[in-house]
Design a protein around this motif. Structure first.
Motif, mmCIF file in Angstrom:
data_model
loop_
_atom_site.group_PDB
_atom_site.id
_atom_site.type_symbol
_atom_site.label_atom_id
_atom_site.label_comp_id
_atom_site.label_asym_id
_atom_site.label_seq_id
_atom_site.Cartn_x
_atom_site.Cartn_y
_atom_site.Cartn_z
ATOM 1 N N TRP A 370 32.896 43.700 41.996
ATOM 2 C CA TRP A 370 33.545 43.149 40.803
ATOM 3 C C TRP A 370 33.708 44.215 39.731
ATOM 4 N N ARG A 371 32.680 45.071 39.593
ATOM 5 C CA ARG A 371 32.765 46.143 38.590
ATOM 6 C C ARG A 371 33.827 47.175 38.963
ATOM 7 N N GLN A 372 34.114 47.279 40.273
ATOM 8 C CA GLN A 372 35.146 48.229 40.707
ATOM 9 C C GLN A 372 36.554 47.736 40.349
ATOM 10 N N LEU A 373 36.663 46.450 40.072
ATOM 11 C CA LEU A 373 37.989 45.871 39.838
ATOM 12 C C LEU A 373 38.366 45.945 38.367
ATOM 13 N N ASP A 374 39.647 45.894 38.118
ATOM 14 C CA ASP A 374 40.148 45.831 36.754
ATOM 15 C C ASP A 374 41.028 44.576 36.658
ATOM 16 N N PRO A 375 40.398 43.427 36.280
ATOM 17 C CA PRO A 375 41.156 42.168 36.299
ATOM 18 C C PRO A 375 42.420 42.214 35.445
ATOM 19 N N GLU A 376 42.361 42.969 34.335
ATOM 20 C CA GLU A 376 43.548 43.078 33.472
ATOM 21 C C GLU A 376 44.720 43.665 34.244
ATOM 22 N N ARG A 377 44.395 44.738 34.956
ATOM 23 C CA ARG A 377 45.412 45.430 35.744
ATOM 24 C C ARG A 377 45.891 44.533 36.887
ATOM 25 N N LEU A 378 44.959 43.841 37.498
ATOM 26 C CA LEU A 378 45.322 42.986 38.635
ATOM 27 C C LEU A 378 46.157 41.784 38.193
ATOM 28 N N ALA A 379 46.110 41.462 36.884
ATOM 29 C CA ALA A 379 46.930 40.356 36.387
ATOM 30 C C ALA A 379 48.415 40.694 36.533
ATOM 31 N N ARG A 395 27.717 38.274 53.279
ATOM 32 C CA ARG A 395 28.342 39.205 52.339
ATOM 33 C C ARG A 395 29.861 38.987 52.251
ATOM 34 N N ASP A 396 30.341 37.885 52.810
ATOM 35 C CA ASP A 396 31.778 37.609 52.783
ATOM 36 C C ASP A 396 32.143 36.976 51.443
ATOM 37 N N PHE A 397 32.655 37.780 50.534
ATOM 38 C CA PHE A 397 32.862 37.269 49.170
ATOM 39 C C PHE A 397 34.333 37.162 48.757
ATOM 40 N N THR A 398 35.252 37.288 49.699
ATOM 41 C CA THR A 398 36.662 37.315 49.287
ATOM 42 C C THR A 398 37.064 36.053 48.518
ATOM 43 N N ARG A 399 36.610 34.928 49.032
ATOM 44 C CA ARG A 399 37.011 33.671 48.384
ATOM 45 C C ARG A 399 36.532 33.598 46.928
ATOM 46 N N PRO A 400 35.209 33.763 46.677
ATOM 47 C CA PRO A 400 34.796 33.721 45.264
ATOM 48 C C PRO A 400 35.413 34.842 44.431
ATOM 49 N N LEU A 401 35.662 35.972 45.054
ATOM 50 C CA LEU A 401 36.287 37.072 44.299
ATOM 51 C C LEU A 401 37.676 36.655 43.821
ATOM 52 N N LEU A 402 38.432 36.072 44.724
ATOM 53 C CA LEU A 402 39.794 35.656 44.352
ATOM 54 C C LEU A 402 39.730 34.546 43.309
ATOM 55 N N GLU A 403 38.756 33.643 43.464
ATOM 56 C CA GLU A 403 38.633 32.565 42.476
ATOM 57 C C GLU A 403 38.296 33.134 41.104
ATOM 58 N N ARG A 404 37.419 34.121 41.092
ATOM 59 C CA ARG A 404 37.054 34.696 39.793
ATOM 60 C C ARG A 404 38.235 35.450 39.172
ATOM 61 N N LEU A 405 39.114 35.939 40.018
ATOM 62 C CA LEU A 405 40.315 36.605 39.495
ATOM 63 C C LEU A 405 41.361 35.590 39.032
ATOM 64 N N GLY A 406 41.058 34.298 39.183
ATOM 65 C CA GLY A 406 41.957 33.268 38.654
ATOM 66 C C GLY A 406 42.804 32.578 39.702
ATOM 67 N N LEU A 422 41.587 32.977 57.501
ATOM 68 C CA LEU A 422 42.589 33.544 56.589
ATOM 69 C C LEU A 422 42.580 32.734 55.303
ATOM 70 N N ILE A 423 42.431 33.439 54.181
ATOM 71 C CA ILE A 423 42.402 32.768 52.874
ATOM 72 C C ILE A 423 43.731 33.000 52.173
ATOM 73 N N PHE A 424 44.253 31.955 51.573
ATOM 74 C CA PHE A 424 45.490 32.090 50.789
ATOM 75 C C PHE A 424 45.246 31.521 49.400
ATOM 76 N N GLY A 425 45.489 32.338 48.377
ATOM 77 C CA GLY A 425 45.304 31.890 46.999
ATOM 78 C C GLY A 425 46.569 32.119 46.194
ATOM 79 N N ILE A 426 46.701 31.308 45.135
ATOM 80 C CA ILE A 426 47.907 31.429 44.317
ATOM 81 C C ILE A 426 47.512 31.332 42.855
ATOM 82 N N ASP A 427 48.177 32.083 42.018
ATOM 83 C CA ASP A 427 47.931 32.018 40.579
ATOM 84 C C ASP A 427 49.261 32.287 39.888
ATOM 85 N N GLY A 428 49.977 31.230 39.538
ATOM 86 C CA GLY A 428 51.310 31.408 38.949
ATOM 87 C C GLY A 428 52.189 32.144 39.939
ATOM 88 N N MET A 429 52.683 33.295 39.511
ATOM 89 C CA MET A 429 53.566 34.079 40.376
ATOM 90 C C MET A 429 52.776 34.981 41.331
#
Ligand code: AMP
Ligand code: MG
Length: 545
Positions: A370-379, A395-406, A422-429
């Protein structure tokens, strides 16, 4: 009907005067659409709207004009606010004046119905009410994995949830592989003037004389309008603009020349002239919207002088690998380690869709990752791909990671082999996929899921299943999941045939150098005999030898 359209970043005023002078109209109706404080059942502070303003303005005008034919009104004013619009504020204003209220009501009603589907204005993303909660050392709570989706359901969700990205104008040198977002029509006749199709001699069409006097010599770039008399000829080159109408060109090979005279040895029926507009007339379509631009299309645009076509943007893609066991390909793995192959796979599969790709390796520890990520940039990224960590391991955290990214997680499992987690997530566009780490699963998920999302974002038709005959038996035990089986579509045996390839497990990528198709094997099917017809999904570069 008088029409006024504003697409603006400014707030929409509280009081807006009618769009036609008082007294002229009997009815003045207003509609204001405000941003709700909730999107997808989550409280939001604001919504961000984006538009290709020129096109949106044009389409709004066109829509109002067509509606006015059925509901004649006096005047209409449409204001759409763009950028960040706070919850409670108006995003759309429509004011209409008419002689009677019924027409204004009908026009506003239909306009609003069609605004969402026909006008290129997009909700870019909702802005959350609060910032992300402070991080804890353990994984954030995550909703339980949703029910398993069938392949068909998963593809339908991707299609309906992913949205088209705003189109952009691009120079020809940057348009290759992008999807055309407008139908391009010929701005002029092609060819633009009557041109000689041969090196030869232009004479009057019905002049059947044997000998001719050469009165001029024209090269390809010459422009010398003049008339010709019977018995006269003008020397022309291939591509030369003909000096007047009513001519034909005798090929140089059919002529004997003597100084400034020629003798015609052979009379032909053809005129050897490329007539102005014979390829396409001004105003006729050259390439339809929705087509992926290839070298030929760009050459045609160059000919027609269409130098900045409206095309799909380059999607911004962030690809993250996970797995502490991975080392880069150039390193020698230590005990228990393997080389990262998915970064190469994703990078090369994305070559088919021009995009801006960033690849980063994440730690298997959630907090570190999470610290490696830049949520602002990923927005501002359009598509996030996470390799590995999509399953149920500790250690499979993709789902909560994507949820925390919105992201809202649409599904977390698909009933397909390989590639189930396979996980599919959506956030606006924005869209995101958590791809199962095994390389063969990666390849399969890319083709039925990621390529589908990219097609939607760029405005292309989604990749379709085709049918072909099996060249050899597909030998398999019945599996309760549908299988997308790696295969090679071969062209050398006359009609194309599918040859199933051998694979040991979802971690086995030895079949991929040959794979250019995925055969769809129904659930519980078992083996398929050689010669039967099957469905298949074309995989990258299918037509290449
Ligand atoms: P995961 O989905 O993280 O459980 O990974 C499933 C399998 O895929 C494991 O054997 C991983 O080592 C392998 N894997 C994950 N990521 C990669 C990668 N980038 N390259 C090659 N293998 C990978
Ligand atoms: Mg892993």
């Amino acid at each position: 009907m008088k029409i006024e359209i504003q697409l603006t970043d400014a707030p929409i005023a509280e009081n807006i005067s009618p769009p036609s002078p008082p007294g002229a109209h009997g009815a003045f109706l207003e509609f204001r659409g405000t941003v709700r404080a909730e999107e997808n059942s989550q409280p939001i502070a604001a919504l961000e709207y984006e538009a290709y303003t020129e096109m949106a303005g044009r389409e709004i005008r066109r829509l109002l004009e067509s509606l006015a034919e059925r509901h004649p009104c006096l005047a209409a004013r449409v204001i759409h606010r763009l950028g960040v619009v706070p919850a409670g504020a108006a995003a759309v204003y429509v004011g209409v004046t008419s002689l009677h209220r019924a027409e204004a009501i009908a026009l506003i009603g239909e306009f609003l119905d069609r605004l969402k589907q026909d006008i290129p204005i997009w909700k870019r993303r909702p802005l959350p009410v609060a910032v992300a909660p402070t991080l804890k050392n353990n994984l954030p709570a995550s909703r339980p994995h949703a029910a398993i989706y069938s392949l068909e359901e998963a593809m339908a969700e991707i299609r309906s949830r992913c949205q088209r990205l705003p189109a952009v104008r691009a120079p020809l040198a940057e348009a290759f592989g992008r999807v055309l977002c407008e139908t391009i029509c010929a701005p002029e006749d092609l060819p633009p003037f009557d041109r000689s199709a041969r090196d030869g001699y232009a004479i009057l069409t019905d002049d059947t004389a044997e000998y001719f006097q050469i009165v001029d010599t024209l090269h390809a770039a010459d422009w010398k309008p003049r008339s010709l008399q019977p018995g006269q000829t003008v020397r022309v080159a291939t591509g030369t603009a003909l000096p007047c109408g009513g001519l034909r060109v005798v090929m140089q090979e059919h002529v004997e020349r003597d100084g400034d005279r020629i003798r015609v040895l052979k009379q032909e029926r053809v005129t050897n002239i490329r007539l102005r507009g014979e390829d396409v007339k001004a105003g006729q379509p050259l390439v339809q919207a929705g087509v992926r631009l290839n070298a030929g299309a760009l050459a045609l645009f160059a000919t027609a002088g269409c130098t900045r076509p409206l095309v799909s943007p380059r999607p911004r893609v962030a690809h993250f690998t996970t797995g502490d066991e991975l080392v880069p390909p150039h390193q020698t793995p230590g005990p228990g380690q393997i080389r990262d192959s998915n970064s190469s796979l994703i990078r090369e599969l994305l070559q088919h869709t021009p995009c801006d790709l960033e690849q980063t390796h994440l730690s298997d520890d959630f907090d570190t990752a999470w610290r490696q990520l830049d949520p602002e940039r990923l927005a501002h990224v359009d598509l996030i791909l996470v390799s590995g960590g999509a399953s149920v391991g500790v250690r499979d955290f993709t789902r909560p990671l994507l949820e925390r990214l919105g992201f809202e997680i649409v599904f977390g499992q698909v009933n397909v082999r390989p590639g189930k987690p396979l996980i599919f997530g959506i956030d606006g566009m924005r869209a995101a996929f958590g791809l199962p780490g095994n390389p063969l699963s990666h390849f399969v998920c890319f083709h039925f899921a990621v390529a589908r999302a990219l097609a939607r974002m760029t405005g292309e038709d989604p990749p379709a299943f085709l049918r072909a005959l099996l060249a050899a038996e597909l030998d398999d035990a019945p599996c309760p999941r549908e299988t997308l089986w790696p295969a090679r579509l071969e062209w050398n045996a006359g009609a194309p045939r599918l040859r199933p390839l051998a694979w040991a497990s979802s971690g086995d990528l030895t079949c991929l150098p040959a794979a250019n198709a995925l055969i769809r094997v129904p659930a519980n099917q078992g083996s398929l005999m050689a010669g039967i017809e099957v469905d298949f999904l074309p995989a990258a570069a299918m037509i290449s030898p």
